[in-house]
Write a protein that holds these residues in place. Structure first.
Motif, PDB file in Angstrom:
ATOM      1  N   SER A   9      43.707  47.037  42.597  1.00  0.00           N
ATOM      2  CA  SER A   9      44.945  47.666  42.125  1.00  0.00           C
ATOM      3  C   SER A   9      44.688  49.015  41.476  1.00  0.00           C
ATOM      4  O   SER A   9      45.561  49.888  41.460  1.00  0.00           O
ATOM      5  CB  SER A   9      45.653  46.752  41.121  1.00  0.00           C
ATOM      6  N   LEU A  50      41.183  37.494  39.608  1.00  0.00           N
ATOM      7  CA  LEU A  50      41.542  38.472  38.573  1.00  0.00           C
ATOM      8  C   LEU A  50      40.763  39.771  38.725  1.00  0.00           C
ATOM      9  O   LEU A  50      41.338  40.865  38.695  1.00  0.00           O
ATOM     10  CB  LEU A  50      41.288  37.889  37.182  1.00  0.00           C
ATOM     11  N   THR A  51      39.440  39.650  38.877  1.00  0.00           N
ATOM     12  CA  THR A  51      38.623  40.864  38.979  1.00  0.00           C
ATOM     13  C   THR A  51      38.882  41.590  40.281  1.00  0.00           C
ATOM     14  O   THR A  51      38.837  42.820  40.334  1.00  0.00           O
ATOM     15  CB  THR A  51      37.132  40.518  38.851  1.00  0.00           C
ATOM     16  N   CYS A  59      38.161  44.809  32.975  1.00  0.00           N
ATOM     17  CA  CYS A  59      38.867  43.539  33.194  1.00  0.00           C
ATOM     18  C   CYS A  59      38.771  42.613  31.996  1.00  0.00           C
ATOM     19  O   CYS A  59      39.431  41.576  31.953  1.00  0.00           O
ATOM     20  CB  CYS A  59      38.324  42.840  34.436  1.00  0.00           C
ATOM     21  N   LYS A 119      44.310  41.304  26.873  1.00  0.00           N
ATOM     22  CA  LYS A 119      44.027  41.655  28.265  1.00  0.00           C
ATOM     23  C   LYS A 119      44.874  40.794  29.207  1.00  0.00           C
ATOM     24  O   LYS A 119      45.377  41.283  30.230  1.00  0.00           O
ATOM     25  CB  LYS A 119      42.535  41.476  28.552  1.00  0.00           C
ATOM     26  N   TRP A 177      51.755  42.224  36.614  1.00  0.00           N
ATOM     27  CA  TRP A 177      52.254  41.308  37.642  1.00  0.00           C
ATOM     28  C   TRP A 177      53.773  41.233  37.637  1.00  0.00           C
ATOM     29  O   TRP A 177      54.402  41.214  38.697  1.00  0.00           O
ATOM     30  CB  TRP A 177      51.661  39.918  37.413  1.00  0.00           C
ATOM     31  N   GLU A 195      48.237  42.170  29.357  1.00  0.00           N
ATOM     32  CA  GLU A 195      48.255  43.355  30.214  1.00  0.00           C
ATOM     33  C   GLU A 195      48.388  42.960  31.680  1.00  0.00           C
ATOM     34  O   GLU A 195      49.160  43.560  32.432  1.00  0.00           O
ATOM     35  CB  GLU A 195      46.975  44.161  29.987  1.00  0.00           C
ATOM     36  N   PHE A 196      47.632  41.942  32.098  1.00  0.00           N
ATOM     37  CA  PHE A 196      47.748  41.433  33.462  1.00  0.00           C
ATOM     38  C   PHE A 196      49.165  40.922  33.724  1.00  0.00           C
ATOM     39  O   PHE A 196      49.756  41.203  34.775  1.00  0.00           O
ATOM     40  CB  PHE A 196      46.740  40.302  33.704  1.00  0.00           C
ATOM     41  N   TYR A 208      41.753  41.652  41.836  1.00  0.00           N
ATOM     42  CA  TYR A 208      43.022  42.347  41.647  1.00  0.00           C
ATOM     43  C   TYR A 208      42.840  43.587  40.771  1.00  0.00           C
ATOM     44  O   TYR A 208      43.400  44.655  41.052  1.00  0.00           O
ATOM     45  CB  TYR A 208      44.041  41.406  41.013  1.00  0.00           C
ATOM     46  N   ALA A 209      42.053  43.421  39.691  1.00  0.00           N
ATOM     47  CA  ALA A 209      41.802  44.553  38.791  1.00  0.00           C
ATOM     48  C   ALA A 209      41.145  45.700  39.538  1.00  0.00           C
ATOM     49  O   ALA A 209      41.456  46.875  39.312  1.00  0.00           O
ATOM     50  CB  ALA A 209      40.932  44.110  37.617  1.00  0.00           C
ATOM     51  N   PHE A 233      43.296  48.892  36.060  1.00  0.00           N
ATOM     52  CA  PHE A 233      42.528  48.432  34.905  1.00  0.00           C
ATOM     53  C   PHE A 233      41.176  49.136  34.867  1.00  0.00           C
ATOM     54  O   PHE A 233      40.491  49.220  35.883  1.00  0.00           O
ATOM     55  CB  PHE A 233      42.310  46.915  34.976  1.00  0.00           C
TER      56      PHE A 233
END
Length: 389
Positions: free
Chosen positions: A115, A108-109, A121, A33, A41, A36-37, A111-112, A118
Motif C-alpha cells: 500500500s 499485515l506486513t 509496520c 499502530k 482499512w 492506524e491500520f 499490506y503495509a 506505512f
C-alpha cells in the motif's frame, strides 16, 4: 533432519520471543499502530463498491475500541508460543497457533508494503523499527520455517519434563502479562520514543542536516488520439504540438528521511496562540499531559493538585498539555489553579509524548530532565523539589 529441525525450531522460537518482548515494552504503541491500520482499512472500504465492504467496515468498527486489548493478547501469544515451541510443549497446538499468527502478520506486513501507506509496520516496536518491505520478507521466511516445522514436527522433542514445561510456559504467560501491566501504568522500561529522558524537544523538531530529502521526477501528461502519454522533460516528442497537454505531475522516485523526530508538537491556547517557544525556553518547567478525550478521573485531578502545589512551592511554571482543552477546562476548576496554563496539542504528538494518562515532565530549556506516570507522583514531587536550573 532432526538437527535441522531443532535449529529451525529454536530460531523461530527466539524470533517470536524477541519480537514480543520488544513490543511488550510498549503495548500502547502497538495499539496505536493497529488503530492506524484500522483507519486506513475503513477509508479503503468506504471507497469500495464491494458488497462485503459494509460487513468488514462494521467488523473493524467493532475492534477499534479494543485495540489495546488486541495488542496485549497478540504480544502475549507471540512470547508464550515462542517459549512453548522451544520447550516442546504441545507442539501440534503451538505450531498451529504460530501458523495462524504468521499468516496474519504476513498479511499485515504485505499490506503495509504494497500500500505504501506505512513507514514502519510496528512489528518490532519503536525500539527496532524496520521497513515494511524488510518485515514482509522476514514474515515470508518465518512462514516457510513454520511450514517446515509442521512437516517435521515428529522431530520436535521436549526439552524437559512435563512439569518443568508447564512451569516455564506458565511463568512466561504471567511474566508477559505482568510486564505489560507495569509499562502501561509506569511508562516503558526502555524509552525508544523521541520524548525520552535527556532529549531536547526543540532539537527534535528540527530536520537533521544530513537527512536525505525525497527525490521527485517531473512528468508531463499529454493526450493524442484518445490515449494518454507520460513524458519526462528529456523525452518530449518532436511533434509535441500535435499533442494536447493534460497535466504535470511530480513522481516520487526515492523516499528520503528528511523528517524531524518530533512532529506536531505545538502548544496553543484556546485562542490558537502558539506558546511552544515560550514553554521550551523556561529554565525549569513542569508539563502535565492528560488525555481530555477519554474522560478525566478524580485521581488525575488529585495528582495534578499535588504536582501543581509542588511546582508553585518551587517557583516553577506548570503547563497542562491536552488533546481536549475544553474537556480539561471543565474537569479542572480553573480558579483552583490560577497559576497553571492550559494548552492543546495535536493528538498524534500527544500519543507519542504521553504513554500513560497522565504523564508528568520536568523540562530544562526544552530538555526532558525526567518523566513519570501519574502513579509515580511521589518520585515526581521529590525530583521537582530537588531540581536545579
Amino acid at each position: 533432519m532432526k538437527l535441522t529441525t531443532s535449529i529451525v525450531r529454536i530460531l523461530v522460537g527466539i524470533l517470536f520471543i524477541v519480537s514480543g518482548l520488544v513490543k511488550a515494552n510498549d503495548p500502547l504503541g502497538l495499539a496505536y499502530k493497529m488503530e492506524e491500520f484500522f483507519e486506513v482499512w475503513v477509508a479503503a472500504l468506504t471507497a469500495s463498491t464491494s458488497a462485503l465492504s459494509q460487513t468488514f467496515t462494521s467488523l473493524i468498527h467493532f475492534f477499534q475500541p479494543h485495540a489495546l486489548t488486541l495488542s496485549v493478547v497478540m504480544i502475549t501469544l507471540e512470547i508464550v508460543a515462542g517459549v512453548a515451541l522451544i520447550m516442546g510443549w504441545r507442539r501440534k497446538f503451538i505450531l498451529g497457533l504460530l501458523l495462524l499468527l504468521i499468516l496474519f502478520f504476513t498479511f499485515l506486513t504485505g499490506y503495509a508494503y504494497t500500500s505504501g501507506k506505512f513507514k514502519n509496520c510496528g512489528c518490532f516496536g519503536d525500539c527496532l523499527p524496520i521497513t515494511p518491505y524488510a518485515s514482509f520478507i522476514k514474515d515470508v521466511v518465518l512462514l516457510l520455517a513454520i511450514l517446515f516445522l509442521l512437516f517435521n514436527q515428529k522431530h520436535i522433542q521436549p526439552l524437559a519434563s512435563r512439569n518443568v514445561r508447564w512451569a516455564v510456559v506458565t511463568f512466561s504467560l504471567l511474566g508477559t502479562l505482568l510486564l505489560q501491566w507495569y509499562v502501561l501504568n509506569y511508562l516503558p522500561l526502555v524509552d525508544c520514543l523521541p520524548f525520552k529522558k535527556s532529549a531536547n524537544i526543540a532539537e527534535g523538531m528540527k530536520i537533521n542536516p544530513s537527512a536525505i530529502p525525497d527525490s521527485f521526477a517531473i512528468r508531463f501528461v499529454y493526450k493524442k488520439g484518445g490515449k494518454q502519454f507520460e513524458f519526462s522533460p528529456e523525452s518530449l516528442p518532436a511533434d509535441l504540438e500535435t499533442y494536447e497537454y493534460v497535466d504535470r505531475t511530480d513522481k516520487l522516485i526515492r523516499k528520503g528521511n528528511a523528517e524531524p523526530a518530533i512532529k506536531g508538537f505545538a502548544l496553543t491556547d484556546g485562542n490558537n496562540n502558539d506558546s511552544t517557544a515560550m514553554v521550551l525556553a523556561q529554565p525549569l518547567a513542569v508539563l502535565y499531559f492528560i488525555d481530555g478525550q477519554k474522560g478525566i478521573e478524580q485521581k488525575a485531578k488529585e495528582t495534578f493538585a499535588v504536582i501543581y502545589n509542588t511546582a508553585l512551592q518551587k517557583g516553577l511554571p506548570i503547563y497542562v498539555v491536552t488533546n481536549g482543552l475544553e474537556q480539561v477546562a471543565k474537569a479542572f476548576y480553573l480558579p483552583d489553579f490560577p497559576k497553571a496554563s492550559f494548552f492543546k496539542i495535536d493528538y498524534t504528538a500527544f500519543k507519542t509524548a504521553a504513554r500513560t494518562n497522565p504523564t508528568i515532565y520536568l523540562l530544562n530549556k526544552g530538555t526532558i530532565v525526567d518523566k513519570w506516570s501519574g502513579r509515580q507522583v511521589t518520585k515526581a514531587v521529590a525530583s521537582i523539589q530537588a531540581a536545579q536550573p
